[in-house]
Design a protein around this motif. Structure first.
Motif, PDB file in Angstrom:
ATOM      1  N   UNK A 122       2.215  18.941  15.939  1.00 45.80           N
ATOM      2  CA  UNK A 122       2.269  17.559  15.480  1.00 45.80           C
ATOM      3  C   UNK A 122       1.192  17.292  14.438  1.00 45.80           C
ATOM      4  N   UNK A 123       1.585  16.597  13.379  1.00 39.28           N
ATOM      5  CA  UNK A 123       0.646  16.154  12.354  1.00 39.28           C
ATOM      6  C   UNK A 123       0.806  14.646  12.231  1.00 39.28           C
ATOM      7  N   UNK A 124      -0.276  13.899  12.460  1.00 40.41           N
ATOM      8  CA  UNK A 124      -0.216  12.440  12.452  1.00 40.41           C
ATOM      9  C   UNK A 124      -0.913  11.889  11.214  1.00 40.41           C
ATOM     10  N   UNK A 125      -0.215  11.014  10.493  1.00 36.61           N
ATOM     11  CA  UNK A 125      -0.768  10.342   9.326  1.00 36.61           C
ATOM     12  C   UNK A 125      -0.863   8.849   9.628  1.00 36.61           C
ATOM     13  N   UNK A 126      -2.006   8.256   9.338  1.00 35.63           N
ATOM     14  CA  UNK A 126      -2.214   6.828   9.564  1.00 35.63           C
ATOM     15  C   UNK A 126      -2.067   6.069   8.249  1.00 35.63           C
ATOM     16  N   UNK A 127      -1.453   4.884   8.302  1.00 41.34           N
ATOM     17  CA  UNK A 127      -1.298   4.100   7.084  1.00 41.34           C
ATOM     18  C   UNK A 127      -0.623   2.779   7.375  1.00 41.34           C
ATOM     19  N   UNK A 128      -0.278   2.057   6.316  1.00 42.19           N
ATOM     20  CA  UNK A 128       0.390   0.774   6.455  1.00 42.19           C
ATOM     21  C   UNK A 128       1.890   0.934   6.258  1.00 42.19           C
ATOM     22  N   UNK A 129       2.647  -0.037   6.710  1.00 39.22           N
ATOM     23  CA  UNK A 129       4.101   0.086   6.794  1.00 39.22           C
ATOM     24  C   UNK A 129       4.753   0.526   5.486  1.00 39.22           C
ATOM     25  N   UNK A 130       4.438  -0.151   4.384  1.00 36.67           N
ATOM     26  CA  UNK A 130       5.106   0.161   3.114  1.00 36.67           C
ATOM     27  C   UNK A 130       4.852   1.598   2.680  1.00 36.67           C
ATOM     28  N   UNK A 131       3.617   2.053   2.859  1.00 39.82           N
ATOM     29  CA  UNK A 131       3.265   3.423   2.477  1.00 39.82           C
ATOM     30  C   UNK A 131       3.980   4.429   3.365  1.00 39.82           C
ATOM     31  N   UNK A 132       3.992   4.172   4.666  1.00 42.83           N
ATOM     32  CA  UNK A 132       4.629   5.103   5.599  1.00 42.83           C
ATOM     33  C   UNK A 132       6.139   5.157   5.385  1.00 42.83           C
ATOM     34  N   UNK A 133       6.752   4.014   5.151  1.00 41.27           N
ATOM     35  CA  UNK A 133       8.198   3.993   4.879  1.00 41.27           C
ATOM     36  C   UNK A 133       8.530   4.834   3.654  1.00 41.27           C
ATOM     37  N   UNK A 134       7.735   4.677   2.590  1.00 38.75           N
ATOM     38  CA  UNK A 134       7.979   5.426   1.364  1.00 38.75           C
ATOM     39  C   UNK A 134       7.851   6.925   1.608  1.00 38.75           C
ATOM     40  N   UNK A 135       6.918   7.325   2.458  1.00 35.21           N
ATOM     41  CA  UNK A 135       6.742   8.745   2.763  1.00 35.21           C
ATOM     42  C   UNK A 135       7.914   9.287   3.582  1.00 35.21           C
ATOM     43  N   UNK A 136       8.483   8.448   4.446  1.00 32.73           N
ATOM     44  CA  UNK A 136       9.669   8.866   5.197  1.00 32.73           C
ATOM     45  C   UNK A 136      10.836   9.071   4.234  1.00 32.73           C
ATOM     46  N   UNK A 137      11.025   8.145   3.306  1.00 35.46           N
ATOM     47  CA  UNK A 137      12.114   8.242   2.326  1.00 35.46           C
ATOM     48  C   UNK A 137      11.979   9.518   1.494  1.00 35.46           C
ATOM     49  N   UNK A 138      10.746   9.865   1.121  1.00 37.21           N
ATOM     50  CA  UNK A 138      10.517  11.054   0.287  1.00 37.21           C
ATOM     51  C   UNK A 138      10.524  12.343   1.094  1.00 37.21           C
ATOM     52  N   UNK A 139      10.629  12.242   2.409  1.00 36.48           N
ATOM     53  CA  UNK A 139      10.639  13.435   3.242  1.00 36.48           C
ATOM     54  C   UNK A 139       9.263  13.967   3.570  1.00 36.48           C
TER      55      UNK A 139
END
Length: 296
Positions: A122-139
């Motif tokens: 597991x690799x956990x990244x902390x951040x705010x919603x907009x940033x995390x959503x964008x990272x999910x979209x980009x894979x």
């Protein structure tokens, strides 16, 4: 061309610096350079160029990137299906989470998940919603626990829980020790310690605007421990989610907000069922099960 070359190129396109891309893949910088150069040689085109601000994609690189990402997504999907046949989740899962979720929810979830699935990293990244959503979209992330509903239409979302916000005050504050719910209108002239993007401050901004004022921000910080310590030092007050309000380390118990007018909904997002590996699906199920067991 092989998978390692595609992963090297997509990591470099994402990180925009050789050092960060190499670190994200766990390889040396010279190895990363060789992989990208091999890919460029096979394609007969330059994909990246170095610039003062980092790495920039050429026109060929921009056009090839989406194809490389789709190819890797297909490979990952195939690995997921084979993994499911084997019955044991394995591989790597990148999880994103809001700061409060990372601090107050994930520790027991991650510990239990690691015990149940030791073959999963597991690799956990902390951040705010907009940033995390964008990272999910980009894979760049497989899952993310963010504010619900998500703003992006490119992710699938599952609601997890809703929680109220509470008022945290310094020990010598006029409201310290109060058990009576406080109305936000009574806080217009207070100084605030805030985490950017928190729902509580958005509501406070609306109330201040209606009175022809703006919230007085004493400090912005992304660190939860800093918020607590700054409040207790007397710098200001803060509207904190229930998860944080329940922290036993507060010197003064947080105060409820009248009418429950400040709250947030939390959900878990991912790109879609086709992108869920066995390990990612197992982690999502573990998160949902934990939330249900805690009755958030």
């Amino acid at each position: 061309m092989d998978e390692s070359e595609l992963r090297a190129f997509t990591a470099l396109a994402r990180e925009q610096r050789f050092t960060r891309a190499a670190r994200s893949l766990g390889v040396s910088q010279p190895t990363l350079s060789r992989l990208v150069q091999r890919l460029e040689k096979q394609l007969g085109a330059k994909l990246v160029v170095r610039a003062p601000q980092g790495v920039v994609l050429t026109d060929a690189g921009e056009r090839f990137l989406s194809h490389a990402e789709r190819a890797l997504a297909s490979i990952d999907s195939g690995i997921a299906e084979v993994s499911e046949l084997a019955g044991e989740p394995r591989g790597e899962v990148k999880l994103g989470a809001l700061p409060t979720i990372n601090a107050y929810v994930l520790p027991p979830v991650v510990a239990a998940f690691h015990k149940a699935h030791p073959a999963v990293k597991l690799i956990v990244h902390e951040g705010f919603s907009s940033t995390l959503e964008a990272k999910v979209v980009r894979g760049e992330l497989d899952l993310a626990i963010v504010q619900h509903p998500p703003k992006s239409e490119e992710v699938s979302a599952l609601f997890l829980w809703s929680e109220a916000h509470w008022l945290a005050v310094p020990p010598n504050h006029r409201l310290a020790g109060s058990k009576k719910p406080i109305a936000l209108q009574a806080l217009i002239d207070e100084h605030f310690v805030v985490i950017p993007g928190m729902p509580g401050m958005r509501k406070m901004e609306e109330i201040c605007a209606a009175a022809g004022k703006r919230p007085q921000i004493a400090l912005e910080t992304e660190n939860l421990e800093s918020v607590r310590r700054m409040i207790e030092a007397g710098l200001g007050i803060s509207l904190v989610p229930a998860l944080m309000a329940r922290d036993k380390r507060w010197r003064v118990d947080p105060i409820p907000i009248a009418g429950g007018v400040v709250s947030r909904d939390v959900g878990v997002v991912h790109r879609g069922a086709g992108y869920l590996t066995a390990a990612t699906r197992a982690l999502r199920n573990a998160i949902v099960a934990y939330v249900k067991s805690q009755k958030f």
